[in-house]
Design an enzyme around this catalytic site. Sequence first.
Site, PDB file in Angstrom:
ATOM      1  N   TYR A 153       0.855  -1.210   0.000  1.00 43.14           N
ATOM      2  CA  TYR A 153       0.000   0.000   0.000  1.00 43.14           C
ATOM      3  C   TYR A 153       0.884   1.252   0.000  1.00 43.14           C
ATOM      4  CZ  TYR A 153      -3.353   3.579   1.372  1.00 43.14           C
ATOM      5  OH  TYR A 153      -4.110   4.727   1.406  1.00 43.14           O
ATOM      6  N   LYS A 157       1.167   4.349  -2.721  1.00 40.58           N
ATOM      7  CA  LYS A 157       0.958   5.769  -2.404  1.00 40.58           C
ATOM      8  C   LYS A 157       2.249   6.571  -2.587  1.00 40.58           C
ATOM      9  CE  LYS A 157      -3.462   5.914  -1.731  1.00 40.58           C
ATOM     10  NZ  LYS A 157      -4.351   6.735  -2.574  1.00 40.58           N
TER      11      LYS A 157
END
Length: 252
Positions: A153, A157
């Site tokens: 994740y 990002k």
Amino acid sequence: MSKNAIVTGATSGIGEATAIALAEIGYNLIITGRRVERLRHLKKSLESEFGVQVETLCFDVRDKHQCAANLENLPNGFERIDVLVNNAGLAAGLEHIDQGDLHDWDAMIDTNVKGVLYVTRIISRKMIEAGGGHIVNIGSIAGTETYENGAVYCASKHAMHALSQGMHIDFLRHGIRVTEIRPGMVETEFSLVRFHGNKEKADSVYTGLEPLTGEDIADTIVWAINQPPHVNISEIVVMPNQQANAYYNYKK
Ligand code: NDP
Ligand code: 8X3
């Protein structure tokens, strides 16, 4: 003249709150997501409450063909797009890399990175043709920090952080503004999705502290897009008062 915006991932959380906030200040909207009933419901309520035009596009941003089929030819009235909010995204799973689930990895990278690229490529071309626009990317504190169990994740990002900087550079000559917003904890469906529907686990993330709301982030977006045209708000980090960064928070 009224303005037009596209919000991806408007079926819940930050995207839904952003659609409401933009409608409230008079934007006509294209709202997207995969849950058609939620899109229909939001369209109806925004049109009746704020008297703006709202169109729904139900598609999966991971699929480049669906992106093209839905976004190349936009509904009447949306020939010009003033604001694109790249919000659709997710975290899936929370584990060490050796334990990671390949489906979760694909979902995060395909949505948070490739989906953003597919949508931005099409909409930025329309903005260039129209002589300007504003792209707001919903990044995360995970875009500049990395925490245990969150490597993929965070990587997705971090990519959003790089893409936001790259968009700003590439679109300078076209007068397109680019803003990256990096929130800390926001109570939405985010944790429910991350924990694959386990509500108890999801709720426990926010126990003992007051997280941000989707409305807090929507307010920030409205502030950024309302700056005068010669001003670009490049990055904003928004945190709950009880969270300092990805590692430190104070739970009562
Ligand atoms: P939600 O789960 O509430 O909302 C996510 C939205 O993204 C939904 O509307 C969902 O719509 C849409 N979406 C997800 N996958 C796809 C897909 N493949 N195609 C189209 N739409 C998709 O979470 P948030 O509102 O919290 O998340 C919004 C953004 O904010 C994400 O990018 C997230 O990474 C980021 N963020 C969230 C934080 C938080 O703590 N909540 C903190 C920092 C950043 P549907 O399921 O209908 O397709
Ligand atoms: C969501 C915030 O801290 O769970 O992007 O990564 S965090």
